[in-house]
Scaffold this motif. Structure first.
Motif, short mmCIF file in Angstrom:
data_model
loop_
_atom_site.label_atom_id
_atom_site.label_comp_id
_atom_site.label_asym_id
_atom_site.label_seq_id
_atom_site.Cartn_x
_atom_site.Cartn_y
_atom_site.Cartn_z
N LEU A 71 -0.37 6.07 -16.64
CA LEU A 71 -0.04 6.59 -15.32
C LEU A 71 -0.16 5.50 -14.26
N GLN A 72 0.81 5.44 -13.36
CA GLN A 72 0.83 4.42 -12.31
C GLN A 72 0.42 5.05 -10.98
N VAL A 73 -0.37 4.36 -10.22
CA VAL A 73 -0.84 4.82 -8.92
C VAL A 73 0.07 4.24 -7.83
N PRO A 74 0.63 5.10 -6.94
CA PRO A 74 1.46 4.57 -5.85
C PRO A 74 0.64 3.78 -4.83
N VAL A 75 1.24 2.71 -4.31
CA VAL A 75 0.60 1.84 -3.31
C VAL A 75 1.59 1.62 -2.18
N LEU A 76 1.13 1.78 -0.95
CA LEU A 76 1.93 1.48 0.24
C LEU A 76 1.37 0.21 0.86
N GLU A 77 2.26 -0.72 1.22
CA GLU A 77 1.84 -1.99 1.82
C GLU A 77 2.78 -2.35 2.96
N VAL A 78 2.22 -2.97 3.97
CA VAL A 78 3.01 -3.60 5.03
C VAL A 78 2.45 -5.01 5.18
N GLU A 79 3.32 -6.00 4.95
CA GLU A 79 2.89 -7.40 5.04
C GLU A 79 4.11 -8.27 5.32
N ASP A 80 3.93 -9.26 6.17
CA ASP A 80 4.96 -10.26 6.48
C ASP A 80 6.29 -9.63 6.85
N GLY A 81 6.25 -8.61 7.70
CA GLY A 81 7.48 -8.01 8.18
C GLY A 81 8.22 -7.20 7.14
N GLU A 82 7.51 -6.67 6.15
CA GLU A 82 8.16 -5.92 5.08
C GLU A 82 7.30 -4.71 4.72
N ARG A 84 6.47 -2.04 1.79
CA ARG A 84 6.63 -1.96 0.33
C ARG A 84 5.99 -0.68 -0.20
N TYR A 85 6.68 -0.06 -1.15
CA TYR A 85 6.15 1.05 -1.93
C TYR A 85 6.18 0.58 -3.38
N ILE A 86 5.01 0.58 -4.03
CA ILE A 86 4.91 0.06 -5.40
C ILE A 86 4.32 1.16 -6.27
N ARG A 87 5.01 1.45 -7.35
CA ARG A 87 4.50 2.39 -8.36
C ARG A 87 4.90 1.85 -9.72
N GLY A 88 4.02 1.05 -10.29
CA GLY A 88 4.33 0.42 -11.58
C GLY A 88 5.42 -0.63 -11.39
#
Length: 168
Positions: A71-82, A84-88
């Motif tokens: 199972l992959q855990v969703p991650v929300l990021e904001v960095e360097d003007g971008e 990102r939504y990461i899930r696996g």
């Protein structure tokens, strides 16, 4: 925005499956080992029933552990003007300037919807690799809407204004 803002969604299902698998493995191994050919002499048909139940518990524990690890855990990021939504292996990257506002969809599994600068919801490809697109990014059921709102406020993304009197 140069600093990194990150929100990792809690994954209750992952913890439950890992915990259940870790509990079933030793129970199944003990039941199969104690009642197997080396234990409980002359227990008859009951011995093989206990061996079968122990083997089933052992297999169920192993399957739960494997599924919990996958199972992959969703991650929300904001960095360097971008943003990102990461899930696996599924990654959505959006230039920060193209994100106008957001909204959180209620329900058993929370979801995050993003709007462009004109206020229209953005479309994202499906997380599971299906061909359909969706106007939201799935989070987890334990993700608090207040935590998502705090993350977006920290990142500088305003909530979507759905009032009929906006702009007056």
């Amino acid at each position: 925005m140069s600093e990194k803002v990150r929100l990792t969604c809690p994954m209750g299902r992952k913890r439950a499956e890992l915990g259940g698998g870790a509990l079933l493995l030793p129970v199944g191994a003990a039941a199969a080992g104690l009642a197997g050919p080396w234990g409980l002499a002359d227990a008859g048909a009951w011995r093989w029933a206990v061996v079968a139940l122990g083997a089933a518990a052992l297999l169920a524990g192993l399957l739960l552990l494997v599924d919990g690890i996958r199972l992959q855990v969703p991650v929300l990021e904001v960095e360097d003007g971008e943003f990102r939504y990461i899930r696996g292996r599924y990654i959505v990257r959006i230039p920060f300037a193209d994100v106008g506002s957001y909204y959180v969809l209620p329900g058993r599994t929370r979801s995050l919807g993003l709007c462009d600068v004109t206020g229209r919801p953005r479309q994202f490809p499906s997380v599971q690799g299906r061909r359909a697109s969706r106007p939201y990014l799935p989070l987890t059921g334990l993700t608090s809407p207040a935590k998502v709102e705090e993350f977006m406020r920290t990142a500088g993304i305003p909530p979507r204004d759905r009032s009929l009197t906006s702009g007056r």
